[in-house]
Design a protein around this motif. Sequence first.
Motif, PDB file in Angstrom:
ATOM      1  N   ASP A  37       0.626  -1.445   0.012  1.00  0.00           N
ATOM      2  CA  ASP A  37      -0.309  -0.279   0.194  1.00  0.00           C
ATOM      3  C   ASP A  37       0.825   1.798  -0.091  1.00  0.00           C
ATOM      4  O   ASP A  37       0.528   2.612  -0.511  1.00  0.00           O
ATOM      5  CB  ASP A  37      -1.049   0.031   1.483  1.00  0.00           C
ATOM      6  N   HIS A  38       1.899   0.810   0.020  1.00  0.00           N
ATOM      7  CA  HIS A  38       2.833   2.396   0.397  1.00  0.00           C
ATOM      8  C   HIS A  38       3.734   2.394  -0.891  1.00  0.00           C
ATOM      9  O   HIS A  38       4.144   3.430  -1.150  1.00  0.00           O
ATOM     10  CB  HIS A  38       3.843   2.335   1.785  1.00  0.00           C
ATOM     11  N   GLN A  39       3.532   2.259  -2.123  1.00  0.00           N
ATOM     12  CA  GLN A  39       3.989   1.877  -3.356  1.00  0.00           C
ATOM     13  C   GLN A  39       3.687   2.806  -3.643  1.00  0.00           C
ATOM     14  O   GLN A  39       3.467   2.886  -5.372  1.00  0.00           O
ATOM     15  CB  GLN A  39       4.027   0.943  -4.138  1.00  0.00           C
ATOM     16  N   GLY A  40       1.943   4.318  -3.686  1.00  0.00           N
ATOM     17  CA  GLY A  40       1.610   4.716  -4.523  1.00  0.00           C
ATOM     18  C   GLY A  40       0.016   4.412  -5.085  1.00  0.00           C
ATOM     19  O   GLY A  40      -0.734   5.416  -5.185  1.00  0.00           O
ATOM     20  N   TRP A  41      -0.479   2.831  -4.369  1.00  0.00           N
ATOM     21  CA  TRP A  41      -1.788   2.475  -3.964  1.00  0.00           C
ATOM     22  C   TRP A  41      -1.765   2.114  -3.451  1.00  0.00           C
ATOM     23  O   TRP A  41      -1.534   0.872  -3.207  1.00  0.00           O
ATOM     24  CB  TRP A  41      -1.817   1.390  -5.888  1.00  0.00           C
ATOM     25  N   LYS A  42      -3.504   2.706  -2.815  1.00  0.00           N
ATOM     26  CA  LYS A  42      -4.110   1.575  -1.418  1.00  0.00           C
ATOM     27  C   LYS A  42      -4.873   0.535  -2.029  1.00  0.00           C
ATOM     28  O   LYS A  42      -6.327   1.197  -2.496  1.00  0.00           O
ATOM     29  CB  LYS A  42      -4.060   2.541  -0.909  1.00  0.00           C
ATOM     30  N   ASP A  43      -4.447  -0.595  -1.496  1.00  0.00           N
ATOM     31  CA  ASP A  43      -5.938  -1.384  -1.729  1.00  0.00           C
ATOM     32  C   ASP A  43      -6.482  -1.561  -1.102  1.00  0.00           C
ATOM     33  O   ASP A  43      -6.363  -1.287   0.447  1.00  0.00           O
ATOM     34  CB  ASP A  43      -4.720  -2.734  -1.927  1.00  0.00           C
ATOM     35  N   ARG A  44      -8.148  -1.783  -1.642  1.00  0.00           N
ATOM     36  CA  ARG A  44      -8.883  -1.438  -0.836  1.00  0.00           C
ATOM     37  C   ARG A  44      -9.659  -2.538  -0.399  1.00  0.00           C
ATOM     38  O   ARG A  44     -10.667  -2.609   0.995  1.00  0.00           O
ATOM     39  CB  ARG A  44     -10.284  -0.491  -1.367  1.00  0.00           C
ATOM     40  N   PHE A  45      -8.736  -3.044  -0.614  1.00  0.00           N
ATOM     41  CA  PHE A  45      -9.530  -4.996  -0.280  1.00  0.00           C
ATOM     42  C   PHE A  45      -8.325  -5.638   1.334  1.00  0.00           C
ATOM     43  O   PHE A  45      -8.548  -6.053   2.052  1.00  0.00           O
ATOM     44  CB  PHE A  45      -9.236  -6.298  -1.080  1.00  0.00           C
ATOM     45  N   SER A  46      -7.211  -4.599   1.181  1.00  0.00           N
ATOM     46  CA  SER A  46      -6.364  -5.049   1.963  1.00  0.00           C
ATOM     47  C   SER A  46      -6.528  -4.886   3.635  1.00  0.00           C
ATOM     48  O   SER A  46      -7.143  -4.004   3.701  1.00  0.00           O
ATOM     49  CB  SER A  46      -5.038  -4.337   1.875  1.00  0.00           C
ATOM     50  N   GLN A  47      -5.648  -5.899   4.496  1.00  0.00           N
ATOM     51  CA  GLN A  47      -6.011  -5.571   5.424  1.00  0.00           C
ATOM     52  C   GLN A  47      -4.494  -6.352   6.022  1.00  0.00           C
ATOM     53  O   GLN A  47      -4.446  -6.804   5.737  1.00  0.00           O
ATOM     54  CB  GLN A  47      -6.992  -6.416   6.398  1.00  0.00           C
ATOM     55  N   ALA A  48      -4.167  -5.343   7.245  1.00  0.00           N
ATOM     56  CA  ALA A  48      -2.892  -5.345   7.843  1.00  0.00           C
ATOM     57  C   ALA A  48      -2.893  -7.210   8.549  1.00  0.00           C
ATOM     58  O   ALA A  48      -2.216  -7.771   8.596  1.00  0.00           O
ATOM     59  CB  ALA A  48      -2.653  -4.869   9.330  1.00  0.00           C
ATOM     60  N   GLY A  49      -4.127  -7.890   9.100  1.00  0.00           N
ATOM     61  CA  GLY A  49      -4.276  -8.599   9.662  1.00  0.00           C
ATOM     62  C   GLY A  49      -4.536 -10.532   8.739  1.00  0.00           C
ATOM     63  O   GLY A  49      -3.317 -10.868   8.743  1.00  0.00           O
ATOM     64  N   PHE A  50      -4.444  -9.874   7.059  1.00  0.00           N
ATOM     65  CA  PHE A  50      -3.716 -10.503   6.142  1.00  0.00           C
ATOM     66  C   PHE A  50      -2.112 -10.651   6.204  1.00  0.00           C
ATOM     67  O   PHE A  50      -1.578 -12.262   6.080  1.00  0.00           O
ATOM     68  CB  PHE A  50      -5.071 -10.171   4.969  1.00  0.00           C
ATOM     69  N   THR A  51      -1.456  -9.832   5.836  1.00  0.00           N
ATOM     70  CA  THR A  51      -0.688  -9.838   6.292  1.00  0.00           C
ATOM     71  C   THR A  51       0.086 -10.545   6.899  1.00  0.00           C
ATOM     72  O   THR A  51       1.153 -11.212   7.655  1.00  0.00           O
ATOM     73  CB  THR A  51       0.417  -8.279   6.435  1.00  0.00           C
ATOM     74  N   GLU A  52       0.278 -10.448   8.408  1.00  0.00           N
ATOM     75  CA  GLU A  52       0.338 -10.989   9.281  1.00  0.00           C
ATOM     76  C   GLU A  52      -0.690 -12.726   9.222  1.00  0.00           C
ATOM     77  O   GLU A  52       0.374 -13.685   9.737  1.00  0.00           O
ATOM     78  CB  GLU A  52      -0.199 -11.306  10.591  1.00  0.00           C
ATOM     79  N   ARG A  53      -1.553 -13.133   8.405  1.00  0.00           N
ATOM     80  CA  ARG A  53      -1.304 -14.078   8.317  1.00  0.00           C
ATOM     81  C   ARG A  53      -0.352 -15.371   7.141  1.00  0.00           C
ATOM     82  O   ARG A  53       0.228 -15.682   7.210  1.00  0.00           O
ATOM     83  CB  ARG A  53      -2.677 -14.696   7.808  1.00  0.00           C
TER      84      ARG A  53
END
Length: 258
Positions: A88-104
Amino acid sequence: MKYVKEIVLYIGLPLIFLAIMAFKNTHHKNMIASIQHDSHDKGFAVVELFTSEGCWSCPPADELIARLQKGNNNQQLYIMAFHVDYWDHQGWKDRFSQAGFTERQKQYAAWLRLGNIYTPQLVVNGKTEMVGSDEGAVLGAISAALRGTTAPPLTLKAEQGNGTLTITYTGAVPHKKARILTALVQKNARSEVNAGENAGKQLSHVQVVRQLQQQELKAQGTVTLKLPAGFQAGDWEVIAFVQQKNTGEITQAAKLTW
């Protein structure tokens, strides 16, 4: 004669390459058809794709699971797309993204003893991982999982009311080192991406996980999910699965569609 041989070789190599590609494409189409329609009494495949709208190499993986999901009649195939947030810090915020999914995904790196996380990554039954756009590896892993060992049936029922969905599950095999996870999945979505690595593209998604709840496992129990605004049952499905805490292996799964 030398020049004739060189011309024949020059023409022949592209034709051989095209023949190989045509064979692979036909083979993969046949594998997809088999996966979509050949339900078995034995195995199941829980397919988790970790992806992002900010990642230029992710659309081919998204397209692959879309082909698997389109026309899917196999009740033992469970597909979920988890949009991670580290792009999300590369210039586009994915509206479906969640920090919890990164943790998974990080948890999978620990379970599978991987040195890093990446996109697009695909995990089958919590045991096997691969690049999500590697069509041969993905289809092979799913086919192998569907031929796997027998899993006791897990049954789901749902009751909607007051902006929530209450899921009742039965048939789980209790285990002190297991938990049950329940995902609310949006079947189809589209995004117009105007920045980042996929700038200017219209991206299509399937099986987007919008919520993921987890709790200790019992033989039967309930899970409550908060419904998004404008919820229309036909556009969503629920996938529940039992996962071992110490290994990540998924041992039971079920889905509920309307």
